[in-house]
Design a protein around this motif. Structure first.
Motif, PDB file in Angstrom:
ATOM      1  N   ALA A  92       0.822  -1.289   0.370  1.00  0.00           N
ATOM      2  CA  ALA A  92      -0.018  -0.166  -0.007  1.00  0.00           C
ATOM      3  C   ALA A  92       0.765   1.252   0.045  1.00  0.00           C
ATOM      4  N   CYS A  93       1.966   1.224   0.446  1.00  0.00           N
ATOM      5  CA  CYS A  93       2.923   2.192   0.400  1.00  0.00           C
ATOM      6  C   CYS A  93       2.866   3.336  -1.018  1.00  0.00           C
ATOM      7  N   VAL A  94       2.717   2.604  -1.942  1.00  0.00           N
ATOM      8  CA  VAL A  94       3.032   3.354  -3.328  1.00  0.00           C
ATOM      9  C   VAL A  94       1.772   3.656  -3.900  1.00  0.00           C
ATOM     10  N   GLY A  95       0.619   3.085  -3.194  1.00  0.00           N
ATOM     11  CA  GLY A  95      -0.864   3.755  -3.674  1.00  0.00           C
ATOM     12  C   GLY A  95      -1.392   2.922  -4.745  1.00  0.00           C
ATOM     13  N   VAL A  96      -0.799   1.827  -5.107  1.00  0.00           N
ATOM     14  CA  VAL A  96      -1.255   1.022  -6.369  1.00  0.00           C
ATOM     15  C   VAL A  96      -2.246  -0.242  -6.347  1.00  0.00           C
ATOM     16  N   HIS A  97      -2.129  -0.732  -4.909  1.00  0.00           N
ATOM     17  CA  HIS A  97      -2.707  -1.670  -4.752  1.00  0.00           C
ATOM     18  C   HIS A  97      -2.424  -2.087  -3.364  1.00  0.00           C
ATOM     19  N   GLU A  98      -3.837  -3.017  -2.771  1.00  0.00           N
ATOM     20  CA  GLU A  98      -3.617  -3.799  -1.505  1.00  0.00           C
ATOM     21  C   GLU A  98      -3.542  -2.921  -0.423  1.00  0.00           C
ATOM     22  N   GLY A  99      -4.548  -1.712  -0.490  1.00  0.00           N
ATOM     23  CA  GLY A  99      -4.566  -0.943   0.686  1.00  0.00           C
ATOM     24  C   GLY A  99      -4.778   0.575   0.282  1.00  0.00           C
ATOM     25  N   VAL A 100      -5.209   0.679  -0.842  1.00  0.00           N
ATOM     26  CA  VAL A 100      -5.437   2.382  -1.499  1.00  0.00           C
ATOM     27  C   VAL A 100      -6.554   2.818  -0.842  1.00  0.00           C
ATOM     28  N   LEU A 101      -6.412   4.092  -0.228  1.00  0.00           N
ATOM     29  CA  LEU A 101      -7.241   4.622   0.700  1.00  0.00           C
ATOM     30  C   LEU A 101      -8.535   5.435   0.073  1.00  0.00           C
ATOM     31  N   ALA A 102      -9.634   5.477   0.535  1.00  0.00           N
ATOM     32  CA  ALA A 102     -10.624   6.251   0.074  1.00  0.00           C
ATOM     33  C   ALA A 102     -10.569   7.718   0.393  1.00  0.00           C
ATOM     34  N   GLY A 138     -11.136  10.857   2.316  1.00  0.00           N
ATOM     35  CA  GLY A 138     -11.364  11.325   3.909  1.00  0.00           C
ATOM     36  C   GLY A 138     -10.818  10.267   4.769  1.00  0.00           C
ATOM     37  N   GLU A 139     -10.100   9.171   4.225  1.00  0.00           N
ATOM     38  CA  GLU A 139      -9.706   8.065   5.040  1.00  0.00           C
ATOM     39  C   GLU A 139      -8.387   8.460   5.885  1.00  0.00           C
ATOM     40  N   VAL A 140      -8.140   7.974   7.162  1.00  0.00           N
ATOM     41  CA  VAL A 140      -7.038   8.356   7.913  1.00  0.00           C
ATOM     42  C   VAL A 140      -6.095   6.875   7.970  1.00  0.00           C
ATOM     43  N   CYS A 141      -4.864   6.929   7.626  1.00  0.00           N
ATOM     44  CA  CYS A 141      -4.053   5.777   7.864  1.00  0.00           C
ATOM     45  C   CYS A 141      -2.826   5.998   8.733  1.00  0.00           C
ATOM     46  N   LEU A 142      -2.772   4.997   9.439  1.00  0.00           N
ATOM     47  CA  LEU A 142      -1.294   5.263  10.280  1.00  0.00           C
ATOM     48  C   LEU A 142      -0.411   4.190   9.617  1.00  0.00           C
ATOM     49  N   ALA A 143       0.827   4.781   9.023  1.00  0.00           N
ATOM     50  CA  ALA A 143       1.627   3.567   8.330  1.00  0.00           C
ATOM     51  C   ALA A 143       3.015   3.857   8.766  1.00  0.00           C
ATOM     52  N   THR A 144       3.649   2.654   8.317  1.00  0.00           N
ATOM     53  CA  THR A 144       5.082   2.870   8.730  1.00  0.00           C
ATOM     54  C   THR A 144       6.008   3.336   7.599  1.00  0.00           C
ATOM     55  N   ASN A 145       5.384   3.878   6.515  1.00  0.00           N
ATOM     56  CA  ASN A 145       5.961   4.134   5.568  1.00  0.00           C
ATOM     57  C   ASN A 145       6.942   5.161   5.709  1.00  0.00           C
ATOM     58  N   PRO A 146       8.101   5.372   4.677  1.00  0.00           N
ATOM     59  CA  PRO A 146       8.966   6.258   4.823  1.00  0.00           C
ATOM     60  C   PRO A 146       8.404   7.690   4.071  1.00  0.00           C
ATOM     61  N   ARG A 147       7.303   7.626   3.743  1.00  0.00           N
ATOM     62  CA  ARG A 147       6.738   8.967   3.079  1.00  0.00           C
ATOM     63  C   ARG A 147       4.983   9.103   3.267  1.00  0.00           C
ATOM     64  N   ASN A 148       4.763  10.284   3.536  1.00  0.00           N
ATOM     65  CA  ASN A 148       3.335  10.577   3.825  1.00  0.00           C
ATOM     66  C   ASN A 148       2.780  11.764   3.025  1.00  0.00           C
ATOM     67  N   PHE A 149       3.297  12.181   1.752  1.00  0.00           N
ATOM     68  CA  PHE A 149       3.056  12.994   0.946  1.00  0.00           C
ATOM     69  C   PHE A 149       1.803  12.899   0.585  1.00  0.00           C
ATOM     70  N   LYS A 150       1.038  14.001   0.231  1.00  0.00           N
ATOM     71  CA  LYS A 150      -0.426  13.842  -0.460  1.00  0.00           C
ATOM     72  C   LYS A 150      -0.515  13.038  -1.608  1.00  0.00           C
TER      73      LYS A 150
END
Length: 234
Positions: free
Chosen positions: A176-186, A188-200
């Protein structure tokens, strides 16, 4: 996020010496988020044992600064007094201590990626999740960073612990980190992630909100349904 642009970072000190390779790798990985060209930890016996476990001990080299090395800048951090810290939307340096975020409810928790997708990271999360359940309405997604980690989690029961808690374990990779599959956000949704990046838009939707934290903080958040200090579970 621009504090080390085109520079090199070296991480030293008692806290770093205590870290395993997974922790040190996360430090190195995050160096680029400060703009650095590279980030390194001096090699030691921890490094040697890591290589030995992979049949590569013969490749070990002593890599450390000269005793009289001069630095452009030295930043000292008292790790013993650090409170768990979270990067808030939409920048990695928009940080707050977890105590200031106790009213942030989440829709999804994601553990994995290049920063926190090693077996030690999932052990940290499993320690909190064991015998507990993910909060109602929260999705917990775990994505091991490599095939090796995937097999380790199968062998030692880590994935069973996460699944019994109500989580989902995906195939290895970025997830889900790269936003292409397995966890793309809808929207207004809020996610707490262990990613290295949280850019819009990082996780596939510019109308979602990404907070960044450690695997332990992620696990505690999944249990409570809101951003939570993991120390109360340890």
């Amino acid at each position: 996020s621009k504090g080390a642009t085109y520079k090199a970072l070296e991480y030293t000190g008692e806290a770093v010496e205590y870290m395993d390779i997974a922790g040190r790798a996360t430090l190195g990985n995050m160096a680029v988020e400060a703009g650095a060209k590279t980030g390194m930890v001096p090699t030691d016996e921890v490094t040697r044992e890591f290589l030995k476990g992979r049949g590569r001990e013969h490749l070990y080299r002593d890599l450390k600064a000269d005793p009289d090395a001069q630095y452009e800048r030295v930043v000292e951090i008292d790790a013993a007094n650090l409170e768990p810290t979270v990067a808030c939307p939409h920048l990695v340096d928009n940080i707050k201590p977890v105590s200031e975020l106790d009213d942030v409810w989440v829709d999804q928790v994601f553990i994995g990626t290049s920063c926190n997708g090693r077996i030690e990271d999932f052990h940290s999360a499993a320690q909190i999740l064991k015998g507990r359940r993910v909060a109602e309405g929260v999705r917990l997604i775990a994505t091991p960073a490599s095939k090796r980690t995937y097999i380790q989690g199968l062998t030692d029961g880590t994935w069973a612990t996460l699944l019994e808690a109500g989580g989902v374990v995906t195939g290895s990779g970025c997830g889900a980190c790269v936003g292409v599959h397995e966890g793309v956000l809808a929207d207004g949704e809020v996610c707490l992630a262990t990613n290295p990046r949280n850019f819009k838009g990082r996780m596939g939707n510019p109308n979602a909100f990404i907070y960044l934290g450690s695997p332990a903080l992620a696990a505690a958040t999944a249990v409570e349904g809101k951003i939570t200090d993991p120390r109360q579970f340890l």
